[in-house]
Scaffold this motif. Structure first.
Motif, PDB file in Angstrom:
ATOM      1  N   LEU A  59      47.092  42.596  38.671  1.00 38.99           N
ATOM      2  CA  LEU A  59      48.406  42.899  39.246  1.00 38.99           C
ATOM      3  C   LEU A  59      48.888  41.672  40.011  1.00 38.99           C
ATOM      4  O   LEU A  59      48.082  40.962  40.604  1.00 38.99           O
ATOM      5  CB  LEU A  59      48.287  44.059  40.224  1.00 38.99           C
ATOM      6  N   ASP A 110      51.581  39.680  49.853  1.00 46.65           N
ATOM      7  CA  ASP A 110      50.151  39.740  49.532  1.00 46.65           C
ATOM      8  C   ASP A 110      49.887  40.250  48.111  1.00 46.65           C
ATOM      9  O   ASP A 110      48.749  40.446  47.720  1.00 46.65           O
ATOM     10  CB  ASP A 110      49.369  40.535  50.583  1.00 46.65           C
ATOM     11  N   PHE A 125      36.756  35.726  43.783  1.00 47.28           N
ATOM     12  CA  PHE A 125      37.020  35.099  42.482  1.00 47.28           C
ATOM     13  C   PHE A 125      36.819  33.599  42.602  1.00 47.28           C
ATOM     14  O   PHE A 125      36.910  33.034  43.703  1.00 47.28           O
ATOM     15  CB  PHE A 125      38.434  35.418  41.968  1.00 47.28           C
ATOM     16  N   ARG A 174      43.316  39.693  52.038  1.00 53.88           N
ATOM     17  CA  ARG A 174      44.760  39.812  51.826  1.00 53.88           C
ATOM     18  C   ARG A 174      45.624  39.248  52.945  1.00 53.88           C
ATOM     19  O   ARG A 174      46.815  39.000  52.727  1.00 53.88           O
ATOM     20  CB  ARG A 174      45.166  41.290  51.662  1.00 53.88           C
TER      21      ARG A 174
HETATM   22  C1  LIG Z   1      46.194  38.902  48.132  1.00 52.27           C
HETATM   23  S1  LIG Z   1      45.531  39.766  46.788  1.00 52.27           S
HETATM   24  C2  LIG Z   1      46.595  39.341  45.454  1.00 52.27           C
HETATM   25  C3  LIG Z   1      47.163  40.530  44.731  1.00 52.27           C
HETATM   26  C4  LIG Z   1      46.164  41.332  43.976  1.00 52.27           C
HETATM   27  N1  LIG Z   1      46.000  40.802  42.621  1.00 52.27           N
HETATM   28  C5  LIG Z   1      46.527  42.788  43.912  1.00 52.27           C
HETATM   29  O1  LIG Z   1      46.280  43.402  42.861  1.00 52.27           O
HETATM   30  O2  LIG Z   1      47.007  43.349  44.877  1.00 52.27           O
HETATM   31  C6  LIG Z   1      44.081  38.810  46.573  1.00 52.27           C
HETATM   32  C7  LIG Z   1      43.133  39.318  45.493  1.00 52.27           C
HETATM   33  O3  LIG Z   1      43.730  39.127  44.211  1.00 52.27           O
HETATM   34  C8  LIG Z   1      42.782  38.631  43.275  1.00 52.27           C
HETATM   35  N2  LIG Z   1      43.204  37.271  42.871  1.00 52.27           N
HETATM   36  C9  LIG Z   1      44.198  36.530  43.392  1.00 52.27           C
HETATM   37  N3  LIG Z   1      44.350  35.369  42.742  1.00 52.27           N
HETATM   38  C10 LIG Z   1      43.428  35.356  41.774  1.00 52.27           C
HETATM   39  C11 LIG Z   1      43.074  34.415  40.757  1.00 52.27           C
HETATM   40  N4  LIG Z   1      43.712  33.258  40.617  1.00 52.27           N
HETATM   41  N5  LIG Z   1      42.059  34.742  39.920  1.00 52.27           N
HETATM   42  C12 LIG Z   1      41.381  35.911  40.043  1.00 52.27           C
HETATM   43  N6  LIG Z   1      41.669  36.843  40.994  1.00 52.27           N
HETATM   44  C13 LIG Z   1      42.673  36.574  41.849  1.00 52.27           C
HETATM   45  C14 LIG Z   1      41.446  38.629  43.993  1.00 52.27           C
HETATM   46  O4  LIG Z   1      40.825  39.857  43.744  1.00 52.27           O
HETATM   47  C15 LIG Z   1      41.844  38.527  45.453  1.00 52.27           C
HETATM   48  O5  LIG Z   1      40.866  39.054  46.328  1.00 52.27           O
END
Ligand SMILES: C[S@@+](CC[C@H](N)C(=O)[O-])C[C@H]1O[C@@H](n2cnc3c(N)ncnc32)[C@H](O)[C@@H]1O
Length: 442
Positions: A102, A247, A321, A236
């Motif tokens: 997402l 976020d 990650f 986050r």
């Molecule tokens: C601030 S959140 C970003 C939004 C998140 N993808 C969501 O579904 O709400 C941070 C998390 O997103 C994932 N994430 C963010 N950037 C990533 C990347 N470049 N590759 C893999 N996972 C990533 C990781 O699980 C991380 O802990």
């Protein structure tokens, strides 16, 4: 502070002349109930696991069944200072595929306008940020009060004044970060890293919840919602603020992808701004950098808002990650009790797509470091040769009952993804070693 000098024309080792601008790697880098939009599915149906979650209204979804943040956007836009650019889409990288991430996008729906350079992507009013309250300061990077406030709102669930945000947070899968893993997962990861001899070093992941929250903030070890709040903040928040919409943006330091800048409130009561650093076209993903100020990213130091400069292994510890290239690696080859002996390097690809190492002038590898790197490489490869055997002993099967000695498959896979990147970094450090005469300058 000046940005370090990099020379991409030199394919092997080269110098970064200025490196002493680390500010500490502590930064994370961490309404009323709304009407539920018509297109909804219960949380479980869209494949999100919610541990310890308070029962809440279902999350809004798009035509593919993916969360679309409609309630969140409406909630923010309903505030006079709140704004979410009309071209923003929240959704999956591959719509309808729950295995894809997402994130934030510029919608590709017909007629969608690009977001232009300097345009605001989202402006989040102070009232919509979960913050440490009056304790907030721009230059503070960790706050017990922020986590306390977050835990309080999570417990309120639909009754929280942040309900649209809280609902999403409660639905987040838990257990992705090394600190949250099973005992078996942590034990094996510690062994892989030779019990603190390779990064991420244990103080960044092994007992962080116990050290930072239970001891440091006098947290309640029996309160699962506090634990959830601690890890949500770690993965986050932006320093001490939990910021809805912002976020949702995933991380990249790839100069072709990174397309935003962020601006924290100057003081209590002010808004948070998220802006485009270049034109973002329909269909493009909106990326943020979680460690923008690290010396291997190409970010202009003037835009270094949070001072977050975590090396790639620490990013793994905090977010679960491994960031793609460019990566920033820091190894300490000293034995216990000895003075720190750091090797520091950037790993990237040159314009021909070949791997390239950039060294820092004051922390290039010497003979002792090579012995350290080579010894670990041999040890790691030895573990890899036993991978199938280890897997059968250490990974829980699909139908197997919980076993203290075994870890879930997701942890196993995460560990080996990190292994691949670690081995690549060590191999590159050895292969692209600085020539002897440059070493002599140390
Ligand atoms: C601030 S959140 C970003 C939004 C998140 N993808 C969501 O579904 O709400 C941070 C998390 O997103 C994932 N994430 C963010 N950037 C990533 C990347 N470049 N590759 C893999 N996972 C990533 C990781 O699980 C991380 O802990």
């Amino acid at each position: 502070m000046p940005e370090p000098q990099k020379d991409h024309r030199i394919p092997q080792s080269t110098f970064i002349t200025e490196k002493d601008f680390r500010f500490g790697d502590t930064a994370s880098q961490h309404g009323k109930a709304m009407k539920v939009p018509s297109h909804i599915l219960p949380i479980a149906t869209i494949g999100i696991l919610a541990h310890h979650a308070t029962a809440t209204l279902p999350l809004p979804t798009d035509e593919h069944g993916d969360y679309n943040g409609a309630d969140l956007i409406e909630w923010i836009n309903s505030h006079p200072q709140g704004y979410v650019h009309p071209s923003v889409r929240i959704g999956r990288e591959r719509p309808g595929d729950p295995t894809s991430m997402l994130g934030l996008y510029v919608s590709s729906a017909p007629g969608t306008k690009s977001i232009e350079e300097d345009e605001i992507i989202a402006r989040i009013p102070w009232s919509h940020l979960i913050s440490p309250g009056e304790e907030y300061s721009r230059s503070k990077f960790f706050s017990c009060q922020e986590i306390r406030n977050l835990a309080k709102e999570l417990k309120l669930g639909d009754n929280s004044r942040y309900a649209p945000y809280v609902r999403y947070l409660l639905a987040q899968p838990r257990g992705a970060m090394p600190g949250e893993w099973s005992n078996a997962g942590k034990k094996f990861f510690a062994k892989l890293l030779d019990y603190g001899d390779l990064p991420p070093y244990e103080e960044t992941w092994l007992d962080v919840y116990e050290t930072e929250w239970i001891k440091g903030c006098h947290g309640d070890p029996e309160d699962p919602m506090e634990r959830m709040a601690f890890y949500l903040a770690s993965s986050r928040d932006e320093d001490t603020l939990m910021i809805p919409i912002y976020d949702m943006a995933n991380h990249s330091n790839d100069p072709d992808k990174l397309n935003t800048l962020s601006f924290k409130p100057d003081k209590v009561g002010k808004s948070f701004r998220f802006e485009a650093s270049r034109t973002i076209l329909p269909g493009e993903q909106i990326y943020n950098s979680y460690n923008r100020c690290n010396p291997c990213s190409e970010a202009d130091f003037d835009n270094c808002e949070t001072f977050s400069s975590q090396p790639t292994p620490d990013m793994f510890a905090h977010f679960g990650f491994v960031e793609s290239l460019p990566q920033y690696w820091r190894f300490d080859s000293s034995e216990e009790g000895e003075e720190e002996d750091e090797i520091e390097m950037c790993l990237s690809r040159n314009s021909s797509g070949e791997l390239e190492v950039l060294w820092f002038k004051n922390s290039m590898p010497d003979e002792v470091d090579f012995e350290y790197l080579s010894r670990h490489l041999k040890r790691l490869k030895g573990m890899n040769a036993r991978k199938a055997d280890l897997e059968s002993k250490l990974v829980l099967g699909n139908d197997e009952d919980i076993d203290e000695k075994k870890m879930p498959r997701s942890e196993w896979e995460s560990i080996w993804r990190y292994y691949d990147e670690l081995v690549r970094a060590i191999e590159a450090a050895i292969k692209y070693a600085p020539p002897d005469d440059e070493e002599d300058e140390l």
